[in-house]
Design a protein around this motif. Structure first.
Motif, PDB file in Angstrom:
ATOM      1  N   ASN A  41       9.080  74.528  43.529  1.00 40.61           N
ATOM      2  CA  ASN A  41       9.279  75.892  44.204  1.00 40.61           C
ATOM      3  C   ASN A  41       9.257  76.917  43.153  1.00 40.61           C
ATOM      4  N   GLY A  42       9.365  76.576  41.751  1.00 43.07           N
ATOM      5  CA  GLY A  42       9.744  77.725  40.794  1.00 43.07           C
ATOM      6  C   GLY A  42      11.074  77.702  40.450  1.00 43.07           C
ATOM      7  N   VAL A  43      11.428  77.800  39.181  1.00 37.62           N
ATOM      8  CA  VAL A  43      12.836  78.006  38.824  1.00 37.62           C
ATOM      9  C   VAL A  43      12.946  79.450  38.042  1.00 37.62           C
ATOM     10  N   GLU A  44      14.258  80.001  38.168  1.00 35.35           N
ATOM     11  CA  GLU A  44      14.503  81.152  37.398  1.00 35.35           C
ATOM     12  C   GLU A  44      14.802  80.921  36.083  1.00 35.35           C
ATOM     13  N   GLU A  88      11.137  87.078  37.735  1.00 34.91           N
ATOM     14  CA  GLU A  88      10.301  86.312  38.789  1.00 34.91           C
ATOM     15  C   GLU A  88      10.559  84.687  38.427  1.00 34.91           C
ATOM     16  N   LEU A  89      10.303  83.943  39.507  1.00 34.54           N
ATOM     17  CA  LEU A  89      10.131  82.619  39.193  1.00 34.54           C
ATOM     18  C   LEU A  89       9.310  81.918  38.569  1.00 34.54           C
ATOM     19  N   THR A  90       9.435  80.815  37.891  1.00 40.10           N
ATOM     20  CA  THR A  90       8.230  80.316  37.115  1.00 40.10           C
ATOM     21  C   THR A  90       7.024  79.982  38.406  1.00 40.10           C
ATOM     22  N   MET A 104      13.020  75.629  31.221  1.00 37.84           N
ATOM     23  CA  MET A 104      12.861  75.281  32.878  1.00 37.84           C
ATOM     24  C   MET A 104      13.857  74.104  32.665  1.00 37.84           C
TER      25      MET A 104
END
Length: 231
Positions: free
Chosen positions: A149-152, A158-160, A188
């Motif tokens: 989902n992407g991490v901060e 912005e998220l990854t 990450m």
């Protein structure tokens, strides 16, 4: 082509410097020492400088198995650079297409073709990079979805981009990312409360690190490997 121009092109030196190495008897053509800068060099001539064969070549492409402790730059005040590992003429003409941290090991691509390396490093081109990672604390299955989902990351707005995490063991995994933020993989894992203990890049795009290359060894890329980034 005149011999002095040939030397300037292959060694990246000035005409005056070419004249000096000729005067110092450091150049052989077809097995004989040559001092004349005006000698005509043809395709069938065998030119050597200090025992090293010189060739007029096109763009250069290499893969290197980077050892820990080497940095991916030409100059560093504290650490050796990956370029000292290359036994080639004028390694300073090359650059790294996708750097690794000093303590990160594995696949590094080197070239003097700026357009080619742009296809690897530019955010516009989605180029996967896969890393083997060892972490300090046991990995939880929930990390797979978090990375997908992407991490901060700290300091980022912005998220990854979505990343693929494949858990191999309690504290080891493969992670595939499609961007190259500063210390991204380490950050990450820090974002989910873990710490990277070891990091090794295994793949860039379709090019995998040659298992026969020991740390510090390198080889030229094949035509197929070079072309894979231009598709």
């Amino acid at each position: 082509m005149r011999l002095d121009k040939f030397l300037c092109t292959t060694l990246g030196i000035t005409r005056r410097e070419a004249g000096k190495i000729l005067k110092d008897k450091m150049v052989e053509v077809n097995g004989e020492i040559v001092k004349s800068s005006s000698l005509k060099i043809t395709d069938d001539c065998d030119v050597e400088f200090n025992g090293r064969s010189l060739k007029l070549t096109g763009p250069q492409y290499y893969m290197l198995n980077k050892p820990s402790g080497f940095v991916c730059s030409h100059i560093d005040d504290f650490n050796p650079t990956v370029f000292v590992l290359l036994d080639i003429v004028s390694p300073e003409k090359l650059h790294v297409a996708g750097r690794l941290d000093g303590d990160t090991t594995g696949l590094v691509l080197l070239t003097d073709d700026g357009q080619w390396s742009h296809r690897i490093t530019s955010p516009r081109h989605v180029c996967e990079k896969t890393y083997y990672v060892e972490v300090a604390d046991p990995l939880e299955e929930s990390a797979i979805e978090l990375f997908a989902n992407g991490v901060e990351l700290r300091g980022e707005k912005e998220l990854t981009r979505p990343a693929k995490l494949e858990i191999l063991g309690e504290r080891e995994a493969l992670i595939t990312i499609t961007e190259g933020k500063y210390h991204q993989v380490k950050r990450m894992f820090a974002a989910i409360g873990n710490k990277v203990e070891a990091l090794h890049r295994e793949r860039i795009g379709a090019v995998e690190l040659d298992e026969e290359l020991e740390p510090g060894e390198y080889r030229e890329l094949t035509a197929e490997e070079i072309a894979s980034f231009m598709k």
